[in-house]
Write a protein that holds these residues in place. Structure first.
Motif, short mmCIF file in Angstrom:
data_model
loop_
_atom_site.label_atom_id
_atom_site.label_comp_id
_atom_site.label_asym_id
_atom_site.label_seq_id
_atom_site.Cartn_x
_atom_site.Cartn_y
_atom_site.Cartn_z
N ALA A 104 0.81 -1.22 0.00
CA ALA A 104 0.00 0.00 0.00
C ALA A 104 0.85 1.27 0.00
O ALA A 104 0.31 2.37 -0.01
CB ALA A 104 -0.92 0.01 1.22
N SER A 105 2.16 1.10 -0.03
CA SER A 105 3.05 2.26 0.04
C SER A 105 2.97 3.11 -1.23
O SER A 105 2.69 2.60 -2.32
CB SER A 105 4.50 1.77 0.23
N ARG A 106 3.23 4.39 -1.08
CA ARG A 106 3.30 5.29 -2.24
C ARG A 106 4.75 5.47 -2.71
O ARG A 106 5.03 6.38 -3.50
CB ARG A 106 2.68 6.65 -1.91
N THR A 107 5.64 4.62 -2.26
CA THR A 107 7.03 4.67 -2.68
C THR A 107 7.30 3.54 -3.66
O THR A 107 7.10 2.36 -3.33
CB THR A 107 7.98 4.54 -1.48
N TYR A 108 7.74 3.88 -4.85
CA TYR A 108 8.13 2.87 -5.84
C TYR A 108 9.58 2.49 -5.57
O TYR A 108 10.48 3.30 -5.74
CB TYR A 108 7.96 3.43 -7.25
N ASP A 109 9.79 1.27 -5.14
CA ASP A 109 11.11 0.81 -4.70
C ASP A 109 11.47 -0.43 -5.50
O ASP A 109 11.25 -1.57 -5.07
CB ASP A 109 11.08 0.52 -3.20
N PHE A 110 12.02 -0.23 -6.69
CA PHE A 110 12.30 -1.34 -7.60
C PHE A 110 13.56 -2.08 -7.18
O PHE A 110 14.51 -1.49 -6.68
CB PHE A 110 12.48 -0.79 -9.03
N GLY A 111 13.58 -3.40 -7.39
CA GLY A 111 14.77 -4.19 -7.15
C GLY A 111 14.48 -5.36 -6.24
O GLY A 111 13.57 -5.33 -5.40
N LEU A 112 15.27 -6.44 -6.40
CA LEU A 112 15.05 -7.66 -5.64
C LEU A 112 15.83 -7.60 -4.33
O LEU A 112 17.05 -7.78 -4.31
CB LEU A 112 15.47 -8.87 -6.47
N ARG A 113 15.10 -7.37 -3.25
CA ARG A 113 15.67 -7.33 -1.91
C ARG A 113 14.66 -7.90 -0.93
O ARG A 113 13.47 -7.96 -1.25
CB ARG A 113 16.03 -5.89 -1.51
N PRO A 114 15.09 -8.30 0.26
CA PRO A 114 14.13 -8.78 1.26
C PRO A 114 13.09 -7.71 1.58
O PRO A 114 13.37 -6.51 1.52
CB PRO A 114 15.00 -9.11 2.48
N LEU A 115 11.90 -8.14 1.95
CA LEU A 115 10.81 -7.21 2.23
C LEU A 115 11.20 -6.18 3.29
O LEU A 115 10.85 -5.00 3.17
CB LEU A 115 9.57 -7.98 2.69
N ALA A 116 11.95 -6.61 4.31
CA ALA A 116 12.33 -5.70 5.39
C ALA A 116 13.20 -4.55 4.91
O ALA A 116 13.28 -3.51 5.58
CB ALA A 116 13.04 -6.48 6.49
N ASP A 117 13.83 -4.72 3.76
CA ASP A 117 14.73 -3.69 3.23
C ASP A 117 14.06 -2.81 2.18
O ASP A 117 14.73 -2.00 1.54
CB ASP A 117 15.97 -4.35 2.61
N LYS A 118 12.76 -2.95 2.01
CA LYS A 118 12.07 -2.21 0.96
C LYS A 118 11.03 -1.26 1.54
O LYS A 118 10.33 -1.58 2.51
CB LYS A 118 11.39 -3.18 -0.01
N GLN A 119 10.92 -0.08 0.93
CA GLN A 119 9.92 0.90 1.34
C GLN A 119 8.59 0.68 0.64
O GLN A 119 7.56 1.20 1.08
CB GLN A 119 10.43 2.31 1.05
N GLY A 120 8.61 -0.04 -0.45
CA GLY A 120 7.40 -0.36 -1.19
C GLY A 120 7.58 -1.68 -1.90
O GLY A 120 8.71 -2.08 -2.20
N ALA A 121 6.48 -2.39 -2.15
CA ALA A 121 6.57 -3.71 -2.78
C ALA A 121 5.44 -3.86 -3.80
O ALA A 121 4.41 -3.20 -3.73
CB ALA A 121 6.49 -4.82 -1.74
N LEU A 122 5.67 -4.76 -4.76
CA LEU A 122 4.69 -5.09 -5.79
C LEU A 122 4.39 -6.58 -5.72
O LEU A 122 5.23 -7.38 -5.31
CB LEU A 122 5.23 -4.75 -7.19
N ALA A 123 3.19 -6.95 -6.14
CA ALA A 123 2.77 -8.35 -6.13
C ALA A 123 2.28 -8.77 -7.51
O ALA A 123 1.73 -7.95 -8.26
CB ALA A 123 1.67 -8.58 -5.09
N GLY A 124 2.48 -10.05 -7.81
CA GLY A 124 1.98 -10.62 -9.06
C GLY A 124 1.22 -11.89 -8.76
O GLY A 124 0.93 -12.22 -7.61
N MET A 125 0.90 -12.65 -9.81
CA MET A 125 0.22 -13.92 -9.62
C MET A 125 0.74 -14.93 -10.63
O MET A 125 1.24 -14.57 -11.69
CB MET A 125 -1.29 -13.78 -9.74
N GLY A 126 0.62 -16.21 -10.28
CA GLY A 126 1.03 -17.29 -11.17
C GLY A 126 -0.02 -18.38 -11.17
O GLY A 126 -0.05 -19.23 -10.27
N MET A 127 -0.89 -18.36 -12.17
CA MET A 127 -1.93 -19.39 -12.30
C MET A 127 -1.77 -20.20 -13.58
O MET A 127 -1.88 -21.41 -13.59
CB MET A 127 -3.32 -18.75 -12.26
#
Length: 494
Positions: A104-127
């Motif tokens: 829900a963050s308004r910070t776009y924080d691109f890159g592969l890092r652990p969640l604790a190290d990120k100010q914002g996150a994105l989610a996808g799906m795999g069906m």
């Protein structure tokens, strides 16, 4: 400019580092990141789910999503999935508490890092798997229960299998379906584990797609990939349907936005292009076409925003049936509508520079994503047969347009007959006609309540009253030039 750059300089897959380690990353043009920064910064991801019901958060978010969709559509795929992940994660409160703040963050924080190290996150799906996306019960990806792994608040599993179509593979986490001993389960799969190691998530290749080219879509191989179960054991399809419902709403919003973007380009061209001694916008036949396109666009928009309001108010009964109806109809109408708008520009519409060619390639996507036309039509039949509260909510909603005209009143009265037909055991062959009728009545009722009489009258006469041909631009020839011009100017102020 960002939209053109992001679709011309398309994503590039890097499977290995210069020294041979597997990295599985996708590189994007800076324009993609600029687009994402605006979308995330405007709260278009999961922020609306952090607001109380009735606050208007989902309607505000829907308006922003539709407006920004007119700029570029591809980058809104991860934005939409991030929005939609929140209701699915609610099935596991501990997971939701951990992930929702970043989603829900308004910070776009691109890159592969652990969640604790990120100010914002994105989610996808795999069906989707190789056999196709609709019959997810036939998926072959397997989840084996395990005892180890990061603490996430749920049973942990190792997933093994192949996902044939996984969009936005640089997201921070994915909701993935896999078979278990108890049936299909839903799992949260992070790209990076808490200790900083990469979760096995091998990107085999990127898809070469018709449209949506700015967005990376990958084939993914899972090999003992760590995941935590979301929702009840063996009830993964039920869990992920909460995500699907939200992404289907965005399909409607995105399609309505694509319609409007095409309409605006057509009107703008007609106002500045002269032929045979007059501006195109002043010529009766072009006025008929543009007015017809304007009706289609406004009806799609009002339907999409009404469904967003239903979500905002927690009206799951209306949204259950209304979203399935709207997903079929609005998304299905986008391709012919954009094609007609493109034709308004003639040859200029067929070249890349003005953006209509990109919109035309984009137009079929939302009708395919999250269930093609047949899938959504059958979903409507299931809702009619199994969910009487959804049927009653839909009936009450369209009834609010009663009294506008005899034609609309007749259509509203026939909803019961249409629903009765849909509930028959052998109704499948007629499913599309059922959904068309429900959708048009829904749109007409909304326009009767929320649009000027000029718009509602023309829509009802043409879409329900039979005063229309088989193509756009076949409104009643008796429609006055003043009325046609007023419809056009309402759609895009001069």
């Amino acid at each position: 400019m960002w939209a053109d750059q992001a679709n011309t300089s398309t994503p590039v897959l890097r499977t290995h580092s210069p020294t041979g380690e597997r990295i599985d990353v996708v590189e994007f043009h800076p324009a993609w990141h600029a687009l994402m920064g605006v979308a995330v910064g405007a709260g278009l991801t999961a922020e609306a789910w952090t607001s109380p019901l009735g606050s208007g958060a989902h309607v505000r978010r829907a308006a922003g999503f539709a407006t920004w969709s007119e700029v570029e559509q591809g980058h809104l795929c991860p934005v939409s999935m991030t929005y939609a992940a929140a209701p699915a994660l609610a099935a596991n409160p501990k997971l939701a508490a951990r992930w929702l703040p970043q989603l829900a963050s308004r910070t776009y924080d691109f890159g592969l890092r652990p969640l604790a190290d990120k100010q914002g996150a994105l989610a996808g799906m795999g069906m989707t798997e190789k056999h196709g996306g609709s019959d997810v019960r036939a998926n072959t990806t397997w989840a084996t229960a395990s005892a180890g792994g990061p603490v996430e608040g749920g049973a942990t599993y190792g997933l093994t299998g192949h996902k044939w179509f996984c969009s936005a593979p640089m997201s921070d986490a994915f909701l993935v379906l896999a078979q278990t001993e108890a049936g299909v389960g839903c799992f949260l799969v992070p790209r990076v584990l808490d200790d900083g190691t990469l979760n096995p998530f091998a990107l085999q290749r990127l898809k070469d797609k018709l449209g949506n080219r700015s967005n990376a879509s990958a084939e993914v191989e899972l090999d003992g990939t760590w995941g935590v179960r979301v929702g009840e054991e063996g009830r993964g399809i039920r869990t992920i349907l909460d995500m699907v419902a939200a992404t289907r709403l965005d399909c409607i919003l995105g399609s309505a936005a694509t319609m409007r973007a095409a309409l605006v380009r057509a009107i703008h061209h007609a106002r500045h292009r002269s032929a045979f001694g007059a501006l195109l916008v002043d010529q009766p036949l072009m006025q008929n076409v543009l007015a017809d396109l304007a009706l289609e666009s406004e009806a799609a928009t009002v339907l999409a925003l009404r469904l967003a309001r239903a979500v905002d108010e927690g009206d799951t009964d209306l949204s259950r049936l209304g979203v399935a109806v709207g997903k079929f109809w609005v998304c299905k109408r986008t391709s012919p509508m954009v094609g007609e708008a493109l034709e308004c520009l003639g040859g200029n519409g067929y070249v890349e520079e003005n953006g209509l060619a990109r919109l035309y390639r984009e137009a079929p996507l939302n009708s395919i994503w999250e269930g093609s036309g047949n899938v959504n039509a059958l979903d409507v039949l299931r809702a009619v047969a199994r969910e009487p509260r959804a049927v009653e909510a839909f009936r009450k909603e369209v009834q609010l347009g009663h009294g506008h005209s005899a034609v609309l009143d007749t259509a509203i009265a026939s909803v019961d007959d249409t629903i009765a037909y849909a509930a028959r055991p052998r109704a499948q062959a007629g499913a599309r006609r059922v959904v068309e009728r429900l959708a048009l009545t829904f749109q007409a009722s909304l326009l009767a309540r929320f649009a000027p009489s000029l718009v509602a009258d023309a829509f009802v006469a043409s879409r329900l009253g039979g005063d229309h041909g088989l193509t756009f631009g076949t409104l009643d020839a008796g429609l006055s030039a003043h009325a046609a011009r007023a419809l056009v100017d309402r759609a895009f102020s001069a």
